[in-house]
Enzyme design. Structure first.
Site, mmCIF file in Angstrom:
data_model
loop_
_atom_site.group_PDB
_atom_site.id
_atom_site.type_symbol
_atom_site.label_atom_id
_atom_site.label_comp_id
_atom_site.label_asym_id
_atom_site.label_seq_id
_atom_site.Cartn_x
_atom_site.Cartn_y
_atom_site.Cartn_z
ATOM 1 N N HIS A 12 4.435 84.342 55.788
ATOM 2 C CA HIS A 12 4.502 85.605 55.036
ATOM 3 C C HIS A 12 3.246 85.732 54.190
ATOM 4 O O HIS A 12 2.722 84.750 53.693
ATOM 5 C CB HIS A 12 5.738 85.616 54.113
ATOM 6 C CG HIS A 12 6.132 86.970 53.671
ATOM 7 N ND1 HIS A 12 5.538 87.587 52.598
ATOM 8 C CD2 HIS A 12 7.026 87.841 54.176
ATOM 9 C CE1 HIS A 12 6.079 88.787 52.448
ATOM 10 N NE2 HIS A 12 6.973 88.976 53.384
ATOM 11 N N ASP B 234 12.955 87.741 58.934
ATOM 12 C CA ASP B 234 13.207 88.051 60.352
ATOM 13 C C ASP B 234 13.699 86.858 61.147
ATOM 14 O O ASP B 234 14.055 87.001 62.315
ATOM 15 C CB ASP B 234 11.905 88.575 60.988
ATOM 16 C CG ASP B 234 11.499 89.903 60.363
ATOM 17 O OD1 ASP B 234 10.373 90.006 59.857
ATOM 18 O OD2 ASP B 234 12.340 90.821 60.347
HETATM 19 C C1 SDX Z 1 7.783 91.101 57.432
HETATM 20 O O1 SDX Z 1 4.692 92.186 53.703
HETATM 21 C C2 SDX Z 1 5.973 92.119 53.710
HETATM 22 O O2 SDX Z 1 6.568 92.086 52.666
HETATM 23 C C3 SDX Z 1 6.634 92.120 55.105
HETATM 24 C C4 SDX Z 1 8.128 91.946 55.108
HETATM 25 C C5 SDX Z 1 8.833 93.123 54.467
HETATM 26 O O3 SDX Z 1 9.979 92.933 54.036
HETATM 27 O O4 SDX Z 1 8.267 94.239 54.481
HETATM 28 O O5 SDX Z 1 8.504 90.758 54.433
HETATM 29 C C6 SDX Z 1 8.667 91.883 56.546
HETATM 30 O O6 SDX Z 1 6.931 91.692 58.045
HETATM 31 C C7 SDX Z 1 7.920 89.599 57.484
HETATM 32 C C8 SDX Z 1 6.842 88.918 58.374
HETATM 33 C C9 SDX Z 1 7.276 89.066 59.832
HETATM 34 N N1 SDX Z 1 6.230 88.618 60.765
HETATM 35 C C10 SDX Z 1 6.344 87.460 61.465
HETATM 36 O O7 SDX Z 1 7.278 86.675 61.353
HETATM 37 C C11 SDX Z 1 5.215 87.245 62.482
HETATM 38 C C12 SDX Z 1 4.719 85.795 62.372
HETATM 39 N N2 SDX Z 1 4.065 85.630 61.085
HETATM 40 C C13 SDX Z 1 2.590 85.753 61.066
HETATM 41 O O8 SDX Z 1 2.112 86.759 61.926
HETATM 42 C C14 SDX Z 1 2.032 85.775 59.645
HETATM 43 O O9 SDX Z 1 2.641 84.756 58.966
HETATM 44 C C15 SDX Z 1 2.139 87.037 58.804
HETATM 45 C C16 SDX Z 1 1.570 88.226 59.498
HETATM 46 C C17 SDX Z 1 3.560 87.311 58.453
HETATM 47 C C18 SDX Z 1 1.369 86.767 57.512
HETATM 48 O O10 SDX Z 1 0.050 86.808 57.847
HETATM 49 P P1 SDX Z 1 -1.086 86.353 56.780
HETATM 50 O O11 SDX Z 1 -0.628 86.255 55.394
HETATM 51 O O12 SDX Z 1 -2.256 87.213 57.050
HETATM 52 O O13 SDX Z 1 -1.285 84.861 57.191
HETATM 53 P P2 SDX Z 1 -2.484 84.386 57.972
HETATM 54 O O14 SDX Z 1 -2.527 85.116 59.285
HETATM 55 O O15 SDX Z 1 -3.673 84.468 57.088
HETATM 56 O O16 SDX Z 1 -2.049 82.867 58.231
HETATM 57 C C19 SDX Z 1 -2.454 81.866 57.372
HETATM 58 C C20 SDX Z 1 -2.555 80.638 58.271
HETATM 59 C C21 SDX Z 1 -3.414 80.920 59.513
HETATM 60 O O17 SDX Z 1 -3.998 79.679 59.899
HETATM 61 P P3 SDX Z 1 -5.535 79.398 59.412
HETATM 62 O O18 SDX Z 1 -6.372 80.562 59.922
HETATM 63 O O19 SDX Z 1 -5.475 79.335 57.912
HETATM 64 O O20 SDX Z 1 -5.867 78.081 60.074
HETATM 65 O O21 SDX Z 1 -1.261 80.289 58.765
HETATM 66 C C22 SDX Z 1 -1.218 80.471 60.169
HETATM 67 C C23 SDX Z 1 -2.416 81.322 60.565
HETATM 68 O O22 SDX Z 1 -2.856 80.997 61.877
HETATM 69 N N3 SDX Z 1 0.037 81.130 60.468
HETATM 70 C C24 SDX Z 1 0.870 80.800 61.445
HETATM 71 C C25 SDX Z 1 1.954 81.676 61.321
HETATM 72 N N4 SDX Z 1 1.745 82.515 60.306
HETATM 73 C C26 SDX Z 1 0.561 82.190 59.782
HETATM 74 N N5 SDX Z 1 0.804 79.842 62.403
HETATM 75 C C27 SDX Z 1 1.847 79.770 63.254
HETATM 76 N N6 SDX Z 1 2.950 80.579 63.198
HETATM 77 C C28 SDX Z 1 3.023 81.531 62.251
HETATM 78 N N7 SDX Z 1 4.106 82.332 62.192
#
Ligand code: SDX
Length: 431
Positions: free
Chosen positions: A308, A366
Site C-alpha cells: 500500500h 483487497d
Molecule cells: C487500494 O491509495 C489507497 O488508499 C488505495 C486503497 C483505497 O482504499 O482507496 O487502499 C485501495 O488500491 C489498495 C491497494 C490495492 N492494490 C494491490 O493490492 C496491487 C498490488 N500492490 C502494489 O501494486 C503496490 O503495493 C501498490 C500499488 C498498492 C502501492 O504501490 P507503491 O506505494 O507505489 O509501492 P511501490 O510500487 O513503490 O513498491 C515499493 C516496493 C517496490 O520494490 P522496490 O522498487 O523498492 O525494489 O515494494 C514492491 C515494489 O516492487 N512491491 C511489491 C508489491 N507492492 C510493492 N512487490 C511484490 N508484491 C507487491 N504487491
C-alpha cells in the site's frame, strides 16, 4: 489546518526563502509551497504524489506507520463493529454521528431515491452482454448527467445535496442492474422495506420465478464490506474525482471518472486480481513459487492484495475483513474453502519473508474481500463494482468538501519538461 510560527528555509542559487509550515490535527506538518514558484521561479517535483498534500480535508485520516484509519475521528474498527453503512455515510457527509431522528430521516431519503429513471433501463441494452460490469457502471453513471439535470448545478447547495443522496442511493441499483444484465436475468427493482445491504443482495440474487429471502448473515457481512471501503483520504480515484470536479463539471460525470480510475488492478481492481491470483496458485505447495516471482525484479508479477502507498503496517481494514472472512465462511459452512486456506498460508509465508517485511508490504483491504464476496455468490467481475458502490460516499463527501471550500480552484499541476527546445519547422522535402 493551522498556521504555525514555524518556517522551512530553502536556499537556492544563493537566495534564501522562508516557507510557512502548517500544522494538521493529526499527521505530519505541511510545508506551504503555494508561493514558491512566484518567489523562486522553481517547481517542486513529486510524480505519484508520494510527499505531496493536494488539499486539506477533515473527513478521513490514515496513519500508515501505525495502521490507523479514522473517519471524522472514529476508528474504522469501531465503525465496522458498532455502526452500519448508512450511518457511516451520514458521518462522512455531514461530519458527525446522527441522532436517531437524523438517521431515520437520512435513511428514508436514501431509500426513496434507490430507483433509477425508467428510461435508463434502455441505456443498458446498448452494451454487449459480455461487457465487464465496471464498463457498464462507468457508462451508466456518466449518463446520469443526461437524466438528472435538476441536480447538476454545483453552485446550488440544494442540488449538491440531492446529487449526493441520488448517488449513494442509486449506485447499488446500478451495480445490481449491471450484474443482472451480464447474466441475462431481468432487473430487480429496489424495495423500500429492506435495508441498504439487503436491498442490494436481493437486486443481485432474486429472480421473478421465486421469492428471495435475504440471509441476515450475508446482509451484515455485505454492510460491513461497504463500510470498510467507504473512504480512504486522497487515494487515486478520490483524487480523480477532486481534479475532475475542480473544473466545475457535474458530480455524475466526476464520479464516473472515479469509477474508471478505481477499475485499475493497482487500485480497486486488485480485489478481482487477488482472487484470480489465489485461484491460479491453487494450493499451498505452489505458494513458494509465487512468492519467488513476486520478489523477482524481472518478473512483473506482484502479490495482489499486498502492499500500500500509505500503510507500512497492517491495513486495519484487512484485519476486520479477515475476521469477517472466518465468520462468514464458517456460518456458510465453507470454512475449509481452499482459496481461504491458500490466502492464510500465503499471508503467513510472506510476512515471514524479509523481502515483504523489509519493504513493509502487508495485506491490504483487497486481500480478503474477494474470498468473502465469492462465498456470498458474487462472480469476480462484481468485486470492483462493489468497491465502487461502497466508495461512492467517500467520493461524494470529498467532492462536497472541495466544492464548499472558498479556496477551491481548478487543479492544474506543472511538469518537469524533458522535450525538445524551440526549433524551426523543416518542410517534408528537406527531412
Ligand atoms: C487500494 O491509495 C489507497 O488508499 C488505495 C486503497 C483505497 O482504499 O482507496 O487502499 C485501495 O488500491 C489498495 C491497494 C490495492 N492494490 C494491490 O493490492 C496491487 C498490488 N500492490 C502494489 O501494486 C503496490 O503495493 C501498490 C500499488 C498498492 C502501492 O504501490 P507503491 O506505494 O507505489 O509501492 P511501490 O510500487 O513503490 O513498491 C515499493 C516496493 C517496490 O520494490 P522496490 O522498487 O523498492 O525494489 O515494494 C514492491 C515494489 O516492487 N512491491 C511489491 C508489491 N507492492 C510493492 N512487490 C511484490 N508484491 C507487491 N504487491
Amino acid at each position: 489546518m493551522t498556521d504555525t510560527n514555524k518556517t522551512a528555509t530553502l536556499t537556492l542559487d544563493g537566495k534564501t526563502y522562508e516557507l510557512p509550515v502548517l500544522s494538521p490535527t493529526e499527521g505530519p506538518d505541511v510545508i506551504d509551497i503555494r508561493k514558491l514558484y512566484g518567489q523562486a521561479n522553481v517547481f517542486t517535483y513529486d510524480p505519484g504524489f508520494t510527499s505531496t498534500a493536494s488539499c486539506d480535508s477533515s473527513i478521513t485520516f490514515i496513519d500508515g506507520e501505525e495502521g490507523v484509519l479514522l473517519h471524522r475521528g472514529y476508528p474504522i474498527s469501531d465503525l465496522a463493529g458498532k455502526s452500519h453503512y448508512l450511518e457511516v455515510c451520514y458521518l462522512l457527509l455531514y461530519g458527525a454521528l446522527p441522532s436517531a431522528a437524523e438517521l431515520e430521516d437520512f435513511e428514508t431519503r436514501v431509500t426513496r431515491h434507490t430507483m433509477v429513471h425508467e428510461q435508463m433501463h434502455r441505456f443498458f441494452t446498448g452494451f454487449r452482454r459480455d461487457a465487464h460490469p465496471m464498463a457498464i457502471m462507468t457508462g451508466v453513471v456518466g449518463a446520469m448527467s443526461a437524466f438528472y439535470h435538476d441536480s447538476t448545478d454545483i453552485s446550488d447547495p440544494w442540488q449538491r445535496e440531492v446529487a449526493s443522496i441520488r448517488m449513494i442511493a442509486k449506485m447499488p441499483t446500478i451495480a445490481a442492474m449491471a450484474y443482472k444484465y451480464t447474466i441475462g436475468q431481468p432487473f430487480v427493482y429496489p424495495r423500500n422495506d429492506l435495508d441498504y445491504a439487503s436491498n442490494f443482495l436481493r437486486m443481485c440474487f432474486a429472480v421473478p420465478a421465486e421469492e428471495y429471502q435475504v440471509d441476515p448473515i450475508l446482509s451484515r457481512a455485505m454492510d460491513r464490506i461497504f463500510t470498510l471501503h467507504a473512504d480512504h483520504e486522497q487515494n487515486a480515484s478520490t483524487s480523480t474525482v477532486r481534479l475532475a470536479s475542480s473544473s466545475g463539471a457535474n458530480p455524475f460525470a466526476c464520479i464516473a471518472a472515479g469509477i474508471a480510475c478505481l477499475w485499475g488492478p493497482a487500485h480497486g481492481g486488485a480485489n478481482q486480481a487477488c482472487l484470480e491470483m489465489l485461484r491460479e496458485i491453487g494450493s499451498v505447495d505452489k505458494i513458494p513459487e509465487y512468492i519467488a516471482r513476486a520478489k523477482d525484479k524481472n518478473d512483473p508479477f506482484r502479490l495482489m492484495g499486498f502492499g500500500h502507498r500509505v500503510y507500512k503496517n497492517f491495513d486495519p481494514r484487512a484485519k476486520v475483513m479477515k475476521e469477517s472472512a472466518d465468520e462468514v465462511l464458517e456460518l456458510l459452512g465453507v470454512e475449509n474453502n481452499p482459496t481461504l486456506q491458500v490466502a492464510k498460508e500465503l499471508e503467513r509465508q510472506a510476512l515471514e519473508d524479509d523481502y515483504f517485511v523489509s519493504k513493509k508490504l502487508f495485506p491490504n483491504v483487497d486481500f480478503y474481500s474477494g474470498i468473502i464476496l465469492e462465498a456470498m455468490g458474487f462472480p469476480t467481475a462484481m468485486f470492483t463494482p462493489i468497491f465502487a458502490l461502497s466508495r461512492t460516499v467517500g467520493w461524494i463527501s470529498q467532492w462536497k468538501e472541495m466544492i464548499e471550500d472558498p479556496q477551491m480552484k481548478i487543479g492544474r499541476p506543472r511538469q518537469l519538461y524533458t522535450g525538445a527546445s524551440e526549433r524551426p519547422y523543416v518542410d517534408v522535402e528537406n527531412r
